[in-house]
Structures are given as C-alpha cells and as structure tokens.
Design a protein around this motif. Structure first.
Motif, PDB file in Angstrom:
ATOM      1  N   LYS A  14       0.850  -1.190   0.000  1.00 29.93           N
ATOM      2  CA  LYS A  14       0.000   0.000   0.000  1.00 29.93           C
ATOM      3  C   LYS A  14       0.888   1.242   0.000  1.00 29.93           C
ATOM      4  O   LYS A  14       1.710   1.425   0.870  1.00 29.93           O
ATOM      5  CB  LYS A  14      -0.927   0.027   1.215  1.00 29.93           C
ATOM      6  N   LEU A  67      -0.172   6.344  -8.685  1.00 27.35           N
ATOM      7  CA  LEU A  67      -1.634   6.330  -8.609  1.00 27.35           C
ATOM      8  C   LEU A  67      -2.206   6.391 -10.029  1.00 27.35           C
ATOM      9  O   LEU A  67      -2.765   7.404 -10.446  1.00 27.35           O
ATOM     10  CB  LEU A  67      -2.147   7.518  -7.779  1.00 27.35           C
ATOM     11  N   SER A  71      -7.010   3.367 -10.077  1.00 24.73           N
ATOM     12  CA  SER A  71      -6.608   3.079  -8.699  1.00 24.73           C
ATOM     13  C   SER A  71      -7.720   3.499  -7.739  1.00 24.73           C
ATOM     14  O   SER A  71      -8.426   4.474  -7.978  1.00 24.73           O
ATOM     15  CB  SER A  71      -5.344   3.850  -8.322  1.00 24.73           C
ATOM     16  N   ILE A  73      -8.200   4.834  -3.956  1.00 26.50           N
ATOM     17  CA  ILE A  73      -7.427   5.435  -2.871  1.00 26.50           C
ATOM     18  C   ILE A  73      -8.343   5.800  -1.711  1.00 26.50           C
ATOM     19  O   ILE A  73      -9.545   5.997  -1.894  1.00 26.50           O
ATOM     20  CB  ILE A  73      -6.655   6.694  -3.338  1.00 26.50           C
ATOM     21  N   HIS A  74      -7.750   5.859  -0.536  1.00 26.03           N
ATOM     22  CA  HIS A  74      -8.471   6.342   0.641  1.00 26.03           C
ATOM     23  C   HIS A  74      -7.876   7.686   1.026  1.00 26.03           C
ATOM     24  O   HIS A  74      -6.662   7.800   1.227  1.00 26.03           O
ATOM     25  CB  HIS A  74      -8.341   5.365   1.814  1.00 26.03           C
ATOM     26  N   GLU A  82     -11.942   6.769  -6.769  1.00 27.14           N
ATOM     27  CA  GLU A  82     -11.269   6.193  -7.926  1.00 27.14           C
ATOM     28  C   GLU A  82     -10.537   7.287  -8.681  1.00 27.14           C
ATOM     29  O   GLU A  82     -11.088   8.364  -8.921  1.00 27.14           O
ATOM     30  CB  GLU A  82     -12.288   5.525  -8.856  1.00 27.14           C
ATOM     31  N   VAL A 113      -3.070   9.978   2.334  1.00 26.94           N
ATOM     32  CA  VAL A 113      -3.675   9.290   1.187  1.00 26.94           C
ATOM     33  C   VAL A 113      -3.038   7.906   1.099  1.00 26.94           C
ATOM     34  O   VAL A 113      -1.811   7.780   1.113  1.00 26.94           O
ATOM     35  CB  VAL A 113      -3.441  10.071  -0.122  1.00 26.94           C
ATOM     36  N   THR A 114      -3.879   6.882   0.999  1.00 20.73           N
ATOM     37  CA  THR A 114      -3.406   5.506   0.932  1.00 20.73           C
ATOM     38  C   THR A 114      -3.925   4.840  -0.334  1.00 20.73           C
ATOM     39  O   THR A 114      -5.114   4.916  -0.627  1.00 20.73           O
ATOM     40  CB  THR A 114      -3.912   4.702   2.157  1.00 20.73           C
ATOM     41  N   LEU A 115      -3.021   4.209  -1.069  1.00 18.56           N
ATOM     42  CA  LEU A 115      -3.432   3.417  -2.216  1.00 18.56           C
ATOM     43  C   LEU A 115      -4.017   2.114  -1.686  1.00 18.56           C
ATOM     44  O   LEU A 115      -3.348   1.352  -0.994  1.00 18.56           O
ATOM     45  CB  LEU A 115      -2.238   3.118  -3.128  1.00 18.56           C
ATOM     46  N   LYS A 118      -4.563  -1.088  -6.931  1.00 19.70           N
ATOM     47  CA  LYS A 118      -4.151  -0.663  -8.273  1.00 19.70           C
ATOM     48  C   LYS A 118      -5.031  -1.372  -9.294  1.00 19.70           C
ATOM     49  O   LYS A 118      -5.483  -2.487  -9.042  1.00 19.70           O
ATOM     50  CB  LYS A 118      -2.685  -0.996  -8.535  1.00 19.70           C
TER      51      LYS A 118
END
Length: 124
Positions: A14, A67, A71, A73-74, A82, A113-115, A118
C-alpha cells in the motif's frame, strides 16, 4: 519503499503519502471543453454526482506513476475514491476531489492518502 515528492512508505503493498487535497467541479471554467468526460474517458453523470454516488479524483502528474487511472485510494477524512482524471501541470502533490458545483470548495494540506488497490488494466 516508494518515494514521491514527500515521505511515502510501502506497507503491505500500500502506497501511503500526504498531499494537498482540493476540490473541483465539472465545468468548463475548471476543466476543459468537455467537462463531463475525464482524462481516462469516464463519463460524469451530474445527477449521480449531486447525489454523492460518484467518488472520483484527479491527481497531479507527479503522482500518476504511483496512482494510475483506475486506482482506488483512501483520503483520510473523506473516504474511498477512484482515480479517473489528471490535474493541470502547475500542481505537484495534489489530489482534486470531483464534486457537484452546489458543494463548497475547499483546500486541505498534509492529508494522508493511501493506495488501496491498483487497477488490473494498464492505462496509458
């Protein structure tokens, strides 16, 4: 370990970083001549956007390597989104949340921000 413009770490695959978060509306003044179509070709339904059913973001070009389009993300304090669009080249380490023009715009700095995921499909 991933590195972007600011400190970022790889934990359990992540990507985590801190960015400036802003908002934008699908209008010609804030996008281009086709404000209801994003950079990856996603069509925006104004009704769904107003109802809060669309959760899309644009990312600055320096973040596109980590990103890519598609992707998930949060964004801390805002939820899951998205990646479907790209910001103007003048911005670095920014994420722009798409929202209906009836909502107030804002700018917040140093937001986590967290991925989350993918995409399987590779975008150009």
């Amino acid at each position: 370990m991933f590195m972007c413009a600011t400190m970022a770490v790889k934990a359990q695959d992540k990507f985590i970083t801190h960015c400036t978060i802003t908002t934008y509306n699908p209008t010609k003044a804030q996008t281009d001549d086709s404000p209801l179509v994003t950079a990856n070709g996603t069509k925006i339904c104004p009704k769904k956007l107003k109802e809060g059913k669309l959760k899309y973001v644009a990312v600055s070009r320096d973040l596109r390597w980590c990103l890519p389009y598609g992707s998930i993300i949060h964004i801390e304090g805002h939820g899951l989104f998205e990646v479907v669009d790209t910001m103007h080249p003048r911005f670095d380490h920014y994420i722009d949340i798409l929202q209906h023009e009836s909502q107030p715009n804002f700018k917040k700095e140093k937001i986590k921000v967290t991925l989350i995921k993918k995409p399987k499909k590779k975008w150009r």
